[in-house]
Design a protein around this motif. Structure first.
Motif, PDB file in Angstrom:
ATOM      1  N   LEU A 292       8.252   4.219  11.785  1.00 10.74           N
ATOM      2  CA  LEU A 292       9.410   3.321  11.828  1.00 10.74           C
ATOM      3  C   LEU A 292      10.468   3.668  10.775  1.00 10.74           C
ATOM      4  O   LEU A 292      11.365   2.865  10.528  1.00 10.74           O
ATOM      5  N   SER A 293      10.371   4.842  10.196  1.00 15.76           N
ATOM      6  CA  SER A 293      11.294   5.195   9.108  1.00 15.76           C
ATOM      7  C   SER A 293      12.749   5.238   9.565  1.00 15.76           C
ATOM      8  O   SER A 293      13.642   4.796   8.838  1.00 15.76           O
ATOM      9  N   GLN A 294      13.013   5.734  10.762  1.00 13.94           N
ATOM     10  CA  GLN A 294      14.409   5.820  11.225  1.00 13.94           C
ATOM     11  C   GLN A 294      14.999   4.460  11.552  1.00 13.94           C
ATOM     12  O   GLN A 294      16.200   4.336  11.728  1.00 13.94           O
ATOM     13  N   LEU A 295      14.158   3.447  11.624  1.00 17.27           N
ATOM     14  CA  LEU A 295      14.657   2.088  11.876  1.00 17.27           C
ATOM     15  C   LEU A 295      14.812   1.302  10.576  1.00 17.27           C
ATOM     16  O   LEU A 295      15.131   0.122  10.605  1.00 17.27           O
ATOM     17  N   GLY A 296      14.550   1.969   9.444  1.00 19.69           N
ATOM     18  CA  GLY A 296      14.660   1.302   8.149  1.00 19.69           C
ATOM     19  C   GLY A 296      13.325   0.845   7.591  1.00 19.69           C
ATOM     20  O   GLY A 296      13.281   0.018   6.673  1.00 19.69           O
ATOM     21  N   GLY A 297      12.241   1.381   8.114  1.00 21.98           N
ATOM     22  CA  GLY A 297      10.902   0.997   7.656  1.00 21.98           C
ATOM     23  C   GLY A 297      10.676   1.228   6.174  1.00 21.98           C
ATOM     24  O   GLY A 297       9.839   0.567   5.561  1.00 21.98           O
ATOM     25  N   GLY A 298      11.431   2.153   5.587  1.00 22.28           N
ATOM     26  CA  GLY A 298      11.294   2.408   4.152  1.00 22.28           C
ATOM     27  C   GLY A 298      11.588   1.180   3.312  1.00 22.28           C
ATOM     28  O   GLY A 298      11.032   1.024   2.223  1.00 22.28           O
ATOM     29  N   LEU A 299      12.423   0.303   3.821  1.00 24.01           N
ATOM     30  CA  LEU A 299      12.721  -0.934   3.096  1.00 24.01           C
ATOM     31  C   LEU A 299      11.465  -1.808   2.989  1.00 24.01           C
ATOM     32  O   LEU A 299      11.170  -2.363   1.929  1.00 24.01           O
ATOM     33  N   VAL A 300      10.714  -1.895   4.067  1.00 24.65           N
ATOM     34  CA  VAL A 300       9.461  -2.653   4.056  1.00 24.65           C
ATOM     35  C   VAL A 300       8.474  -2.000   3.093  1.00 24.65           C
ATOM     36  O   VAL A 300       7.795  -2.687   2.317  1.00 24.65           O
ATOM     37  N   VAL A 301       8.403  -0.675   3.123  1.00 26.97           N
ATOM     38  CA  VAL A 301       7.512   0.062   2.220  1.00 26.97           C
ATOM     39  C   VAL A 301       7.897  -0.216   0.768  1.00 26.97           C
ATOM     40  O   VAL A 301       7.038  -0.492  -0.079  1.00 26.97           O
ATOM     41  N   GLY A 302       9.181  -0.149   0.479  1.00 27.28           N
ATOM     42  CA  GLY A 302       9.648  -0.399  -0.875  1.00 27.28           C
ATOM     43  C   GLY A 302       9.315  -1.803  -1.357  1.00 27.28           C
ATOM     44  O   GLY A 302       8.833  -1.990  -2.478  1.00 27.28           O
ATOM     45  N   VAL A 303       9.531  -2.793  -0.500  1.00 20.67           N
ATOM     46  CA  VAL A 303       9.217  -4.176  -0.871  1.00 20.67           C
ATOM     47  C   VAL A 303       7.711  -4.347  -1.089  1.00 20.67           C
ATOM     48  O   VAL A 303       7.278  -4.995  -2.049  1.00 20.67           O
ATOM     49  N   PHE A 304       6.908  -3.742  -0.224  1.00 23.06           N
ATOM     50  CA  PHE A 304       5.453  -3.812  -0.383  1.00 23.06           C
ATOM     51  C   PHE A 304       5.039  -3.292  -1.755  1.00 23.06           C
ATOM     52  O   PHE A 304       4.282  -3.937  -2.481  1.00 23.06           O
ATOM     53  N   TRP A 305       5.540  -2.108  -2.122  1.00 19.08           N
ATOM     54  CA  TRP A 305       5.138  -1.518  -3.401  1.00 19.08           C
ATOM     55  C   TRP A 305       5.722  -2.276  -4.585  1.00 19.08           C
ATOM     56  O   TRP A 305       5.123  -2.298  -5.664  1.00 19.08           O
ATOM     57  N   LEU A 306       6.867  -2.930  -4.413  1.00 20.44           N
ATOM     58  CA  LEU A 306       7.380  -3.802  -5.479  1.00 20.44           C
ATOM     59  C   LEU A 306       6.415  -4.964  -5.724  1.00 20.44           C
ATOM     60  O   LEU A 306       6.155  -5.338  -6.873  1.00 20.44           O
ATOM     61  N   VAL A 307       5.886  -5.525  -4.654  1.00 14.60           N
ATOM     62  CA  VAL A 307       4.914  -6.612  -4.785  1.00 14.60           C
ATOM     63  C   VAL A 307       3.642  -6.095  -5.452  1.00 14.60           C
ATOM     64  O   VAL A 307       3.060  -6.761  -6.316  1.00 14.60           O
ATOM     65  N   VAL A 308       3.212  -4.890  -5.078  1.00 16.84           N
ATOM     66  CA  VAL A 308       2.021  -4.298  -5.694  1.00 16.84           C
ATOM     67  C   VAL A 308       2.256  -4.085  -7.189  1.00 16.84           C
ATOM     68  O   VAL A 308       1.403  -4.403  -8.018  1.00 16.84           O
ATOM     69  N   VAL A 309       3.419  -3.553  -7.562  1.00 18.04           N
ATOM     70  CA  VAL A 309       3.737  -3.341  -8.980  1.00 18.04           C
ATOM     71  C   VAL A 309       3.728  -4.679  -9.723  1.00 18.04           C
ATOM     72  O   VAL A 309       3.209  -4.774 -10.837  1.00 18.04           O
ATOM     73  N   HIS A 310       4.283  -5.693  -9.097  1.00 18.37           N
ATOM     74  CA  HIS A 310       4.273  -7.027  -9.718  1.00 18.37           C
ATOM     75  C   HIS A 310       2.833  -7.481  -9.964  1.00 18.37           C
ATOM     76  O   HIS A 310       2.501  -7.994 -11.035  1.00 18.37           O
ATOM     77  N   HIS A 311       1.979  -7.280  -8.970  1.00 16.55           N
ATOM     78  CA  HIS A 311       0.577  -7.667  -9.124  1.00 16.55           C
ATOM     79  C   HIS A 311      -0.095  -6.838 -10.222  1.00 16.55           C
ATOM     80  O   HIS A 311      -0.854  -7.374 -11.029  1.00 16.55           O
ATOM     81  N   LEU A 312       0.165  -5.540 -10.250  1.00 13.41           N
ATOM     82  CA  LEU A 312      -0.432  -4.668 -11.270  1.00 13.41           C
ATOM     83  C   LEU A 312       0.000  -5.080 -12.667  1.00 13.41           C
ATOM     84  O   LEU A 312      -0.786  -5.004 -13.618  1.00 13.41           O
ATOM     85  N   SER A 313       1.234  -5.505 -12.800  1.00 12.21           N
ATOM     86  CA  SER A 313       1.729  -5.882 -14.127  1.00 12.21           C
ATOM     87  C   SER A 313       1.119  -7.192 -14.622  1.00 12.21           C
ATOM     88  O   SER A 313       1.074  -7.430 -15.825  1.00 12.21           O
ATOM     89  N   LYS A 314       0.633  -8.029 -13.711  1.00  9.83           N
ATOM     90  CA  LYS A 314       0.014  -9.295 -14.089  1.00  9.83           C
ATOM     91  C   LYS A 314      -1.482  -9.160 -14.335  1.00  9.83           C
ATOM     92  O   LYS A 314      -2.101 -10.060 -14.874  1.00  9.83           O
ATOM     93  N   THR A 315      -2.074  -8.048 -13.930  1.00 15.62           N
ATOM     94  CA  THR A 315      -3.516  -7.877 -13.983  1.00 15.62           C
ATOM     95  C   THR A 315      -3.895  -7.057 -15.209  1.00 15.62           C
ATOM     96  O   THR A 315      -3.318  -6.004 -15.442  1.00 15.62           O
ATOM     97  N   PRO A 316      -4.881  -7.526 -15.984  1.00 18.20           N
ATOM     98  CA  PRO A 316      -5.314  -6.725 -17.138  1.00 18.20           C
ATOM     99  C   PRO A 316      -5.874  -5.384 -16.685  1.00 18.20           C
ATOM    100  O   PRO A 316      -6.398  -5.262 -15.585  1.00 18.20           O
TER     101      PRO A 316
END
Length: 172
Positions: free
Chosen positions: A140-164
């Motif tokens: 789905l990259s040509q439809l803008g799927g990278g935006l979903v991927v980016g948001v997913f990894w932003l959420v993961v980074v947020h979770h990683l930063s909160k976890t010891p």
């Protein structure tokens, strides 16, 4: 800390490429022209920059084999994308690299999702979404799927930063 910074940069690269892809018309031309050079560079950079974040997920119970498969797939796909970007079109060998790379990413993502789900130390919705991220990352990259991927990894980074870093360091 470094893994989170790289993952944050990868999320940014994927998000920017997703926004660009979402607003531009569909392109079936096999040649790499204009902003497609930027898109391929962002895609390849995002894939490589995600590897430290993938490795970071191992501490939550993700299987080493799954992480290695996804990471190897990312390296192969980034190599193919960069080669196409430099040449201005895909080499004849590109499908022979892209197919195993995508299969490795998908199979590794499924393996990671299952082990993260079973370990129950990482948010289960994020674990379950890992294989779906590949769908947005590639098909789905040509439809803008990278935006979903980016948001997913932003959420993961947020979770990683909160976890010891070490689970044992958490006290009740």
């Amino acid at each position: 800390m470094i893994a989170r910074i790289f993952t944050l940069l990868a999320a940014l690269a994927m998000s920017v490429s997703g926004v660009i892809q979402a607003v531009r018309p569909f392109d079936a031309d096999p040649r790499v022209l204009g902003e497609e050079h930027l898109l391929l560079a962002l895609f390849a950079a995002g894939l490589v920059l995600l590897i430290p974040g993938l490795l970071e997920l191992r501490r939550f119970g993700s299987a080493n084999l799954g992480v290695l498969a996804v990471s190897a797939g990312h390296v192969l796909l980034a190599f193919g994308a960069t080669s196409s970007n430099v040449k201005g079109e895909d080499f004849s060998w590109f499908p022979y690299v892209a197919l195993p790379a995508n299969l490795a990413i998908l199979a590794g993502s499924i393996t990671m999702a299952v082990t993260l789900w079973r370990a129950d130390r990482f948010p289960r919705p994020l674990a379950a979404a890992l294989p779906l991220v590949w769908v947005c990352e590639v098909p789905l990259s040509q439809l803008g799927g990278g935006l979903v991927v980016g948001v997913f990894w932003l959420v993961v980074v947020h979770h990683l930063s909160k976890t010891p870093v070490y689970r044992e360091a958490v006290t009740d």
